[in-house]
Design a protein around this motif. Structure first.
Motif, PDB file in Angstrom:
ATOM      1  N   VAL A  71      11.937  18.511  -6.336  1.00 49.49           N
ATOM      2  CA  VAL A  71      10.972  17.418  -6.214  1.00 49.49           C
ATOM      3  C   VAL A  71      10.308  17.216  -7.574  1.00 49.49           C
ATOM      4  CG1 VAL A  71       8.832  16.653  -5.118  1.00 49.49           C
ATOM      5  CG2 VAL A  71      10.572  17.845  -3.761  1.00 49.49           C
ATOM      6  N   ARG A  72      10.358  15.967  -8.074  1.00 47.75           N
ATOM      7  CA  ARG A  72       9.793  15.652  -9.394  1.00 47.75           C
ATOM      8  C   ARG A  72       8.738  14.553  -9.337  1.00 47.75           C
ATOM      9  NH1 ARG A  72      12.949  18.032 -13.465  1.00 47.75           N
ATOM     10  NH2 ARG A  72      11.066  17.640 -14.669  1.00 47.75           N
ATOM     11  N   GLY A  73       8.514  13.972  -8.157  1.00 44.76           N
ATOM     12  CA  GLY A  73       7.489  12.952  -8.007  1.00 44.76           C
ATOM     13  C   GLY A  73       7.294  12.634  -6.541  1.00 44.76           C
ATOM     14  N   TYR A  74       6.212  11.902  -6.263  1.00 45.26           N
ATOM     15  CA  TYR A  74       5.950  11.527  -4.870  1.00 45.26           C
ATOM     16  C   TYR A  74       5.033  10.315  -4.825  1.00 45.26           C
ATOM     17  CZ  TYR A  74       1.164  13.255  -4.950  1.00 45.26           C
ATOM     18  OH  TYR A  74      -0.173  13.418  -5.227  1.00 45.26           O
ATOM     19  N   CYS A  75       5.020   9.655  -3.680  1.00 42.95           N
ATOM     20  CA  CYS A  75       4.046   8.600  -3.415  1.00 42.95           C
ATOM     21  C   CYS A  75       3.602   8.706  -1.964  1.00 42.95           C
ATOM     22  CB  CYS A  75       4.585   7.213  -3.735  1.00 42.95           C
ATOM     23  SG  CYS A  75       5.719   6.542  -2.538  1.00 42.95           S
ATOM     24  N   THR A  76       2.365   8.251  -1.740  1.00 42.02           N
ATOM     25  CA  THR A  76       1.774   8.246  -0.409  1.00 42.02           C
ATOM     26  C   THR A  76       1.358   6.823  -0.084  1.00 42.02           C
ATOM     27  OG1 THR A  76       0.885  10.454  -0.852  1.00 42.02           O
ATOM     28  CG2 THR A  76      -0.019   9.269   1.045  1.00 42.02           C
ATOM     29  N   VAL A  77       1.747   6.341   1.088  1.00 39.45           N
ATOM     30  CA  VAL A  77       1.401   4.981   1.524  1.00 39.45           C
ATOM     31  C   VAL A  77       0.922   5.028   2.970  1.00 39.45           C
ATOM     32  CG1 VAL A  77       3.052   3.859  -0.042  1.00 39.45           C
ATOM     33  CG2 VAL A  77       3.773   4.476   2.272  1.00 39.45           C
ATOM     34  N   GLY A  78       0.152   3.998   3.339  1.00 41.46           N
ATOM     35  CA  GLY A  78      -0.304   3.913   4.713  1.00 41.46           C
ATOM     36  C   GLY A  78      -1.308   2.799   4.888  1.00 41.46           C
ATOM     37  N   PRO A  79      -1.907   2.724   6.062  1.00 43.26           N
ATOM     38  CA  PRO A  79      -2.891   1.675   6.320  1.00 43.26           C
ATOM     39  C   PRO A  79      -4.189   1.955   5.577  1.00 43.26           C
ATOM     40  CG  PRO A  79      -2.752   3.145   8.197  1.00 43.26           C
ATOM     41  CD  PRO A  79      -1.687   3.580   7.228  1.00 43.26           C
ATOM     42  N   SER A  80      -4.913   0.905   5.291  1.00 39.55           N
ATOM     43  CA  SER A  80      -6.210   1.045   4.646  1.00 39.55           C
ATOM     44  C   SER A  80      -7.179   1.770   5.567  1.00 39.55           C
ATOM     45  CB  SER A  80      -6.775  -0.337   4.285  1.00 39.55           C
ATOM     46  OG  SER A  80      -8.086  -0.204   3.803  1.00 39.55           O
ATOM     47  N   ARG A  81      -7.916   2.714   4.994  1.00 47.30           N
ATOM     48  CA  ARG A  81      -8.958   3.412   5.752  1.00 47.30           C
ATOM     49  C   ARG A  81     -10.311   2.734   5.571  1.00 47.30           C
ATOM     50  NH1 ARG A  81      -5.950   8.310   3.660  1.00 47.30           N
ATOM     51  NH2 ARG A  81      -7.195   8.046   1.797  1.00 47.30           N
ATOM     52  N   ASP A  82     -10.391   1.809   4.626  1.00 50.86           N
ATOM     53  CA  ASP A  82     -11.658   1.137   4.328  1.00 50.86           C
ATOM     54  C   ASP A  82     -11.383  -0.335   4.062  1.00 50.86           C
ATOM     55  OD1 ASP A  82     -14.067   0.169   3.315  1.00 50.86           O
ATOM     56  OD2 ASP A  82     -14.471   1.981   2.160  1.00 50.86           O
ATOM     57  N   PRO A  83     -11.324  -1.147   5.126  1.00 47.30           N
ATOM     58  CA  PRO A  83     -10.975  -2.563   4.964  1.00 47.30           C
ATOM     59  C   PRO A  83     -11.863  -3.314   3.976  1.00 47.30           C
ATOM     60  CG  PRO A  83     -10.890  -1.954   7.271  1.00 47.30           C
ATOM     61  CD  PRO A  83     -11.489  -0.785   6.533  1.00 47.30           C
ATOM     62  N   GLU A  84     -13.150  -2.986   3.932  1.00 50.43           N
ATOM     63  CA  GLU A  84     -14.036  -3.678   2.998  1.00 50.43           C
ATOM     64  C   GLU A  84     -13.658  -3.351   1.551  1.00 50.43           C
ATOM     65  OE1 GLU A  84     -18.690  -3.685   1.752  1.00 50.43           O
ATOM     66  OE2 GLU A  84     -18.227  -3.571   3.885  1.00 50.43           O
ATOM     67  N   LEU A  85     -13.395  -2.087   1.269  1.00 49.18           N
ATOM     68  CA  LEU A  85     -13.001  -1.685  -0.072  1.00 49.18           C
ATOM     69  C   LEU A  85     -11.646  -2.279  -0.448  1.00 49.18           C
ATOM     70  CD1 LEU A  85     -13.981   0.007  -2.483  1.00 49.18           C
ATOM     71  CD2 LEU A  85     -12.786   1.951  -1.483  1.00 49.18           C
ATOM     72  N   ALA A  86     -10.777  -2.466   0.547  1.00 46.47           N
ATOM     73  CA  ALA A  86      -9.456  -3.043   0.304  1.00 46.47           C
ATOM     74  C   ALA A  86      -9.501  -4.556   0.132  1.00 46.47           C
ATOM     75  CB  ALA A  86      -8.505  -2.683   1.442  1.00 46.47           C
ATOM     76  N   GLY A  87     -10.657  -5.165   0.404  1.00 42.44           N
ATOM     77  CA  GLY A  87     -10.760  -6.617   0.290  1.00 42.44           C
ATOM     78  C   GLY A  87     -10.148  -7.342   1.460  1.00 42.44           C
ATOM     79  N   ASP A  88     -10.007  -6.650   2.591  1.00 39.65           N
ATOM     80  CA  ASP A  88      -9.394  -7.266   3.768  1.00 39.65           C
ATOM     81  C   ASP A  88     -10.313  -8.342   4.341  1.00 39.65           C
ATOM     82  OD1 ASP A  88      -7.355  -5.502   3.428  1.00 39.65           O
ATOM     83  OD2 ASP A  88      -7.869  -4.224   5.119  1.00 39.65           O
ATOM     84  N   THR A  89      -9.740  -9.493   4.594  1.00 38.19           N
ATOM     85  CA  THR A  89     -10.511 -10.575   5.194  1.00 38.19           C
ATOM     86  C   THR A  89      -9.906 -11.053   6.508  1.00 38.19           C
ATOM     87  OG1 THR A  89      -9.300 -12.217   3.899  1.00 38.19           O
ATOM     88  CG2 THR A  89     -11.384 -11.404   2.983  1.00 38.19           C
ATOM     89  N   THR A  90      -8.612 -10.844   6.721  1.00 36.52           N
ATOM     90  CA  THR A  90      -7.976 -11.327   7.940  1.00 36.52           C
ATOM     91  C   THR A  90      -7.309 -10.226   8.749  1.00 36.52           C
ATOM     92  OG1 THR A  90      -5.939 -11.847   6.751  1.00 36.52           O
ATOM     93  CG2 THR A  90      -7.567 -13.612   6.977  1.00 36.52           C
ATOM     94  N   GLY A  91      -6.922  -9.143   8.132  1.00 40.83           N
ATOM     95  CA  GLY A  91      -6.253  -8.066   8.840  1.00 40.83           C
ATOM     96  C   GLY A  91      -6.233  -6.828   7.975  1.00 40.83           C
ATOM     97  N   VAL A  92      -5.834  -5.717   8.552  1.00 36.87           N
ATOM     98  CA  VAL A  92      -5.785  -4.461   7.799  1.00 36.87           C
ATOM     99  C   VAL A  92      -4.623  -4.498   6.818  1.00 36.87           C
ATOM    100  CG1 VAL A  92      -5.474  -1.972   7.973  1.00 36.87           C
ATOM    101  CG2 VAL A  92      -6.842  -3.176   9.683  1.00 36.87           C
ATOM    102  N   SER A  93      -4.927  -4.223   5.571  1.00 40.55           N
ATOM    103  CA  SER A  93      -3.869  -4.156   4.567  1.00 40.55           C
ATOM    104  C   SER A  93      -3.361  -2.722   4.463  1.00 40.55           C
ATOM    105  CB  SER A  93      -4.373  -4.650   3.214  1.00 40.55           C
ATOM    106  OG  SER A  93      -5.415  -3.831   2.741  1.00 40.55           O
ATOM    107  N   ALA A  94      -2.265  -2.592   3.798  1.00 46.18           N
ATOM    108  CA  ALA A  94      -1.695  -1.288   3.503  1.00 46.18           C
ATOM    109  C   ALA A  94      -2.198  -0.841   2.138  1.00 46.18           C
ATOM    110  CB  ALA A  94      -0.168  -1.379   3.505  1.00 46.18           C
ATOM    111  N   VAL A  95      -2.009   0.434   1.851  1.00 47.38           N
ATOM    112  CA  VAL A  95      -2.436   0.984   0.568  1.00 47.38           C
ATOM    113  C   VAL A  95      -1.339   1.869   0.005  1.00 47.38           C
ATOM    114  CG1 VAL A  95      -4.151   2.416  -0.617  1.00 47.38           C
ATOM    115  CG2 VAL A  95      -4.857   0.965   1.282  1.00 47.38           C
ATOM    116  N   LEU A  96      -1.075   1.722  -1.271  1.00 47.56           N
ATOM    117  CA  LEU A  96      -0.294   2.707  -2.009  1.00 47.56           C
ATOM    118  C   LEU A  96      -1.348   3.669  -2.551  1.00 47.56           C
ATOM    119  CD1 LEU A  96       2.614   2.048  -4.478  1.00 47.56           C
ATOM    120  CD2 LEU A  96       1.064   3.975  -4.674  1.00 47.56           C
ATOM    121  N   TYR A  97      -1.495   4.803  -1.876  1.00 50.24           N
ATOM    122  CA  TYR A  97      -2.570   5.742  -2.191  1.00 50.24           C
ATOM    123  C   TYR A  97      -2.303   6.550  -3.445  1.00 50.24           C
ATOM    124  CZ  TYR A  97      -4.859   4.895   2.272  1.00 50.24           C
ATOM    125  OH  TYR A  97      -5.524   4.316   3.322  1.00 50.24           O
TER     126      TYR A  97
END
Length: 173
Positions: A71-97
């Protein structure tokens, strides 16, 4: 170099912790206080990543294995845990964490392959928008994400406990 991208398993967590610490120390010197970088503990990071690996869909952790299966790298993705911080206005966005590489493999295509796997996973899960945060002083990461269709989506912000100001980036999926 050829990369194999796969879902992370619990046994990858220790290696992921090592990559995170090495990546932070390599990339964030001069951005994050040296005391914070020097205090990073790979074991503590591994425990946090174990939780992400075990989390239910649509959360996902992907790793990049080199030709020797390391293993030489990794990424974590998933739903936003903080819609306001994500700028969500219509639905939950995803996040590349997270997206971190062993410093030795930066520029080999591992980061792009991980990015693409994470974004594809989010789109397949039904998300139409994703966000991520980049330290405002990290111009290398900004260029990486701009080449992949991400755009600045807000003013620099430094949240509670954050090590430095960061800027939110977004893209449609």
């Amino acid at each position: 170099m050829r990369w194999t991208i796969r879902r992370a398993v619990e046994a990858d967590a220790d290696r992921i912790g090592e990559i995170t610490v090495a990546g932070w120390r390599h990339t964030y010197r001069g951005i994050v206080a040296d005391e914070r970088l020097d205090a990073l503990d790979a074991g503590e990071v591994a425990e946090v990543r174990r939780s992400a690996i075990a989390a239910p869909e649509p959360m996902a952790v992907f790793v990049a294995d080199d030709e020797q299966g390391r293993v030489r790298g990794y990424c974590t993705v998933g739903p936003s845990r903080d819609p306001e911080l994500a700028g969500d206005t219509t639905g939950v966005s995803a996040v590349l964490y997270t997206l971190y590489l062993d410093p030795e493999v930066i520029g080999t295509g591992a980061g792009g392959a991980l990015h693409d796997a994470g974004v594809a996973h989010l789109a397949a899960a039904g998300f139409t928008r994703a966000t991520l945060w980049v330290y405002t002083a990290n111009t290398g990461a900004q260029a990486f994400y701009a080449r992949r269709g991400w755009t600045v989506d807000g003013e620099p912000y430094q949240g509670p406990g954050w090590s430095a100001p960061a800027t939110r980036w977004a893209r449609n999926l």
